[in-house]
Design a protein around this motif. Structure first.
Motif, mmCIF file in Angstrom:
data_model
loop_
_atom_site.group_PDB
_atom_site.id
_atom_site.type_symbol
_atom_site.label_atom_id
_atom_site.label_comp_id
_atom_site.label_asym_id
_atom_site.label_seq_id
_atom_site.Cartn_x
_atom_site.Cartn_y
_atom_site.Cartn_z
ATOM 1 N N LEU A 186 -3.606 33.603 -19.296
ATOM 2 C CA LEU A 186 -2.383 33.875 -20.011
ATOM 3 C C LEU A 186 -2.266 35.373 -20.199
ATOM 4 C CD1 LEU A 186 -1.791 30.742 -22.272
ATOM 5 C CD2 LEU A 186 -0.872 31.138 -19.960
ATOM 6 N N GLU A 187 -1.062 36.096 -19.999
ATOM 7 C CA GLU A 187 -1.085 37.233 -20.219
ATOM 8 C C GLU A 187 -0.166 36.815 -21.744
ATOM 9 O OE1 GLU A 187 -1.355 39.870 -16.497
ATOM 10 O OE2 GLU A 187 0.470 39.396 -17.136
ATOM 11 N N MET A 188 -0.785 37.448 -22.880
ATOM 12 C CA MET A 188 -0.104 37.374 -24.161
ATOM 13 C C MET A 188 -0.700 38.182 -25.123
ATOM 14 S SD MET A 188 -2.546 33.929 -24.966
ATOM 15 C CE MET A 188 -4.232 34.256 -26.004
ATOM 16 N N ASP A 199 -3.886 40.914 -22.987
ATOM 17 C CA ASP A 199 -3.160 41.684 -22.145
ATOM 18 C C ASP A 199 -3.018 41.795 -20.912
ATOM 19 O OD1 ASP A 199 -1.989 43.145 -24.522
ATOM 20 O OD2 ASP A 199 -3.903 44.463 -24.854
ATOM 21 N N CYS A 200 -1.859 42.129 -20.263
ATOM 22 C CA CYS A 200 -1.833 42.498 -18.750
ATOM 23 C C CYS A 200 -2.766 43.672 -18.626
ATOM 24 C CB CYS A 200 -0.484 42.656 -18.241
ATOM 25 S SG CYS A 200 -0.431 42.994 -16.447
ATOM 26 N N ALA A 201 -2.331 44.914 -19.131
ATOM 27 C CA ALA A 201 -3.289 46.053 -19.331
ATOM 28 C C ALA A 201 -3.356 46.557 -20.807
ATOM 29 C CB ALA A 201 -2.371 47.108 -18.534
ATOM 30 N N ALA A 233 -7.673 48.674 -15.670
ATOM 31 C CA ALA A 233 -7.220 49.040 -14.440
ATOM 32 C C ALA A 233 -6.311 48.184 -13.709
ATOM 33 C CB ALA A 233 -8.610 49.343 -13.397
ATOM 34 N N LYS A 234 -5.081 48.675 -13.148
ATOM 35 C CA LYS A 234 -4.152 47.712 -12.492
ATOM 36 C C LYS A 234 -4.017 48.043 -10.954
ATOM 37 C CE LYS A 234 -2.667 45.276 -14.432
ATOM 38 N NZ LYS A 234 -3.297 44.083 -14.772
ATOM 39 N N PRO A 235 -3.866 46.932 -10.095
ATOM 40 C CA PRO A 235 -3.554 47.020 -8.830
ATOM 41 C C PRO A 235 -1.965 47.448 -8.722
ATOM 42 C CG PRO A 235 -3.567 44.881 -9.365
ATOM 43 C CD PRO A 235 -4.021 45.486 -10.543
ATOM 44 N N THR A 285 9.991 40.592 -15.918
ATOM 45 C CA THR A 285 10.202 39.748 -17.142
ATOM 46 C C THR A 285 9.831 38.416 -16.338
ATOM 47 O OG1 THR A 285 11.365 38.583 -18.795
ATOM 48 C CG2 THR A 285 12.558 39.161 -16.856
ATOM 49 N N ARG A 286 9.387 37.337 -17.231
ATOM 50 C CA ARG A 286 9.156 35.952 -16.874
ATOM 51 C C ARG A 286 9.668 35.078 -17.828
ATOM 52 N NH1 ARG A 286 2.865 38.150 -16.923
ATOM 53 N NH2 ARG A 286 2.745 38.708 -14.665
ATOM 54 N N ALA A 287 10.222 33.955 -17.110
ATOM 55 C CA ALA A 287 10.844 32.887 -18.152
ATOM 56 C C ALA A 287 9.911 31.938 -18.735
ATOM 57 C CB ALA A 287 12.161 32.257 -17.285
ATOM 58 N N CYS A 330 2.128 47.045 -18.252
ATOM 59 C CA CYS A 330 2.167 46.598 -16.951
ATOM 60 C C CYS A 330 2.975 45.386 -17.066
ATOM 61 C CB CYS A 330 0.620 46.186 -16.447
ATOM 62 S SG CYS A 330 0.691 46.026 -14.734
ATOM 63 N N ASP A 331 2.535 44.015 -16.919
ATOM 64 C CA ASP A 331 3.221 42.866 -16.675
ATOM 65 C C ASP A 331 3.741 42.304 -18.145
ATOM 66 O OD1 ASP A 331 2.986 42.735 -14.058
ATOM 67 O OD2 ASP A 331 1.168 41.405 -14.166
ATOM 68 N N PRO A 332 4.798 41.541 -18.340
ATOM 69 C CA PRO A 332 5.360 40.916 -19.435
ATOM 70 C C PRO A 332 4.396 39.902 -20.062
ATOM 71 C CG PRO A 332 6.693 40.250 -17.513
ATOM 72 C CD PRO A 332 5.592 41.235 -17.199
ATOM 73 N N MET A 386 1.373 33.105 -15.055
ATOM 74 C CA MET A 386 2.249 34.084 -15.264
ATOM 75 C C MET A 386 2.729 34.899 -13.969
ATOM 76 S SD MET A 386 1.758 33.742 -18.628
ATOM 77 C CE MET A 386 2.842 35.082 -19.025
ATOM 78 N N HIS A 387 1.498 35.247 -13.000
ATOM 79 C CA HIS A 387 1.971 36.289 -12.076
ATOM 80 C C HIS A 387 2.545 35.746 -10.913
ATOM 81 C CE1 HIS A 387 -1.277 38.091 -14.434
ATOM 82 N NE2 HIS A 387 -0.692 39.056 -14.039
ATOM 83 N N GLY A 388 3.012 34.333 -10.817
ATOM 84 C CA GLY A 388 3.734 33.983 -9.354
ATOM 85 C C GLY A 388 5.210 33.699 -9.915
ATOM 86 N N ALA A 427 -11.480 36.229 -24.062
ATOM 87 C CA ALA A 427 -10.390 37.369 -23.810
ATOM 88 C C ALA A 427 -10.196 38.133 -22.956
ATOM 89 C CB ALA A 427 -10.817 38.282 -25.284
ATOM 90 N N ARG A 428 -9.045 38.347 -22.556
ATOM 91 C CA ARG A 428 -8.649 39.324 -21.178
ATOM 92 C C ARG A 428 -8.445 40.672 -22.197
ATOM 93 N NH1 ARG A 428 -4.782 39.048 -16.279
ATOM 94 N NH2 ARG A 428 -4.155 41.032 -16.704
ATOM 95 N N LEU A 429 -9.472 41.247 -22.455
ATOM 96 C CA LEU A 429 -9.543 42.275 -23.465
ATOM 97 C C LEU A 429 -10.952 42.910 -23.522
ATOM 98 C CD1 LEU A 429 -7.244 43.032 -25.487
ATOM 99 C CD2 LEU A 429 -8.653 41.686 -27.308
HETATM 100 CO CO CO Z 1 -0.609 41.052 -15.163
#
Ligand code: CO
Ligand code: PEP
Length: 417
Positions: free
Chosen positions: A360-362, A87-89, A133-135, A331-333, A390-392, A318-320, A126-128
Motif C-alpha cells: 500500500l501507499e499510505m 510513501d510512493c516517494a 527514485a521514481k519511474p 487520485t484514487r478512490a 508522486c502518487d496519492p 493502488m497502482h492500477g 516499510a516502503r521507506l
Molecule cells: Co506509486
C-alpha cells in the motif's frame, strides 16, 4: 566502480562456499536493456559519487535480511501475513521524526488489527528508508513551451519545474543515503519499543546507486540498502537490466505484475530470479486495477501453479486504480482500491493460490490525496492537504478502513484452509 566491487569481493572471506549467481556482478546489468535511468550531465561526477558510496557502511545486515526471507516463506504457507506500506516517494521536504513516527504508528495499528483477525504473525515491511527514485511514463515533461527532464524522485532531481532543479545531480544520492540511514535508525528505535521487528523496502530503480550499495559477505552478494527490493512494472520485461541486477542478490525480491505481464514472461523471470525455488525468495505484487484483475490475474496463477513454483501472492490495489480528478489531481478512490482487494482474495482462493500480503501507499499524515472513506475526502477537497511527491496515498483513516476489510478477507481464507 567495477574496481570497487571486485575489491570488495576479494576482501570478503568465502566461508560457506556459496558464490554469487553465474555470470553476475553488481554491474552485469549494464549489458542488458537499461530503462528509466536519469541522464546525468557529468558521468565523472556520477562515478565519483558511486565510488564513495561503495565504501560506506551498509544500512541493513545479512542476518536481518535472512530473517525476513524466512518470514516471507512462512507467509507463502499461510503461517504469516505481509503488510508492506509507506510513501510512493519519500521526499527531502517531508523528512521529520513526526512523519516517521506517524507512519510507524499507522503500520503498527494495521499490523495489530491484521494479526488479531488472522491469528498469524504480521510481517511489517516499510516502503521507506530508501524509496526515493521514481519511474516516469513521460520524459521530458512539457509545460507550454518549456521542456525539462521529468522529476525522477529526490535522489535524482528536484520537483520544481525549472532547469536547475530538474538537472539530475549525483550529489543527491548522499542526502538520500543519509535520510534513509536516519529513517531506519528511528524506525528501529520505535520498533524496539513495540517489540516487533520492522523491515525496509524500496523499488530498486536507480541502478548506479543500488549497485554501489551491494555488499559481499560470506560469498553472498546482497543489497545493504534495504531488506527487500522490488522491480517495478516498467522495468520487469524480458532482457531487463533490473531483473539482471536483482538476480544476483540474496535479498528477497518483489516483482510488480501489471496488466501487460504475460504468463510466459513471468515464468522466465521466476526462472532467472529463483532458480533454486527458495521459499520466500519472490513476492509477486499484483497491481492490475479493479477493472482488469478478473481477466489478468487467473492466467498468472495458473502458470505459476502448473510449475509448482513457490511465490508469495501480494496485492497492490493502488497502482492500477490511479485517475486524474476533474481539478487535475492524480487520485484514487478508496472504493476502487477496496474492490480490487476483494477480487484479489476471491480470485486467489478460487485458483488455489494463497493471498498472503498487501502492498500500500499510505501515510500517517492527515492528507487528502485519495477520495472516499468513512470521514470522506471529496474530490473538491483534494487540494486541502495534497502533499505527495508522486502518487496519492491513503491517509491513516482510509488505511485502517482498508486494513479492517483485509482482516476480514484474510481471516476467511485462513478458516477455509
Ligand atoms: Co506509486
Ligand atoms: C510504485 O510502486 O510507486 C510504482 C511506480 O509502481 P508500479 O511499478 O507498479 O507502477
Amino acid at each position: 566502480m567495477a574496481g570497487t566491487s571486485l575489491t570488495l569481493a576479494r576482501r570478503s572471506p568465502i566461508r560457506d562456499g556459496r558464490r554469487v549467481a553465474h555470470g553476475w556482478t553488481p554491474l552485469s546489468w549494464r549489458d542488458r536493456d537499461v530503462r528509466q535511468q536519469p541522464a546525468y550531465p557529468d558521468p565523472d561526477a556520477l562515478a565519483a559519487a558511486t565510488r564513495e558510496l561503495a565504501a560506506y557502511p551498509g544500512l541493513v545486515s545479512l542476518s536481518e535480511m535472512d530473517a525476513l526471507h524466512q518470514a516471507l516463506g512462512e507467509a507463502q504457507m499461510r503461517r504469516a501475513f505481509l503488510l508492506q506500506g509507506g510513501d510512493c516517494a519519500e521526499s527531502f521536504a517531508e523528512f521529520s521524526p513526526e512523519t516517521i513516527r506517524a507512519g510507524h504508528t499507522l503500520m503498527d495499528a494495521m499490523a495489530s488489527l491484521l494479526a488479531r483477525a488472522t491469528g498469524v504473525p504480521v510481517i511489517r515491511l516499510a516502503r521507506l528508508a530508501g524509496q526515493f527514485a521514481k519511474p516516469r511514463s513521460t520524459d521530458p515533461e512539457v509545460r507550454g513551451d518549456a521542456r525539462l527532464p521529468a522529476y525522477r524522485g529526490d535522489i535524482v532531481n528536484g520537483i520544481a519545474f525549472d532547469r536547475a532543479a530538474r538537472t539530475p545531480d549525483p550529489e543527491r544520492m548522499f542526502r538520500a543515503y543519509g535520510q534513509a540511514t536516519a529513517t531506519l535508525s528511528h524506525l528501529r528505535s520505535l520498533s524496539r519499543a513495540s517489540g516487533k521487528p520492522i523491515y525496509t523496502s524500496h523499488e530498486a530503480l536507480l541502478l548506479d546507486y543500488e549497485a554501489a550499495l551491494v555488499r559481499i559477505e560470506n560469498g553472498r552478494a546482497f543489497s545493504s540498502a534495504a531488506h527487500f527490493l522490488w522491480i517495478g512494472d516498467r522495468t520487469r520485461f524480458p532482457g531487463s537490466a533490473h531483473v539482471e541486477f536483482a538476480r544476483g542478490l540474496a535479498n528477497p525480491v518483489g516483482i510488480k505484475c501489471g496488466p501487460s505481464l504475460e504468463p510466459e514472461a513471468l515464468i522466465a523471470m521466476l526462472e532467472a530470479l529463483d532458480p533454486e525455488r527458495e521459499p520466500g525468495r519472490v513476492t509477486l505484487i499484483i497491481r492490475m486495477g479493479a477493472d482488469l484483475i478478473d481477466h489478468r490475474l487467473p492466467p498468472l496463477i495458473r502458470a505459476v501453479r502448473a510449475l509448482g513454483r513457490p511465490v508469495l501472492w501480494s496485492c497492490d490495489p493502488m497502482h492500477g486504480n490511479t485517475i486524474k480528478s476533474a481539478s487535475g489531481y492524480k487520485t484514487r478512490a478508496l472504493e476502487r482500491i477496496m474492490a480490487e482487494t476483494r477480487r484479489f482474495f476471491e480470485i486467489c482462493t478460487a485458483e488455489g493460490a494463497i493471498p498472503g500480503g498487501m502492498h500500500l501507499e499510505m501515510t500517517g499524515q492527515d492528507v487528502t490525496e485519495c477520495t472516499g472513506g468513512l470521514v470522506p475526502v471529496m474530490e473538491e477537497n483534494l487540494g486541502d492537504r495534497y502533499h505527495t511527491h508522486c502518487d496519492p496515498r491513503l491517509n491513516a483513516g482510509q488505511a485502517l478502513e482498508l486494513a479492517a476489510l483485509v482482516g476480514g478477507l484474510a481471516r476467511q481464507t485462513v478458516q477455509e484452509a
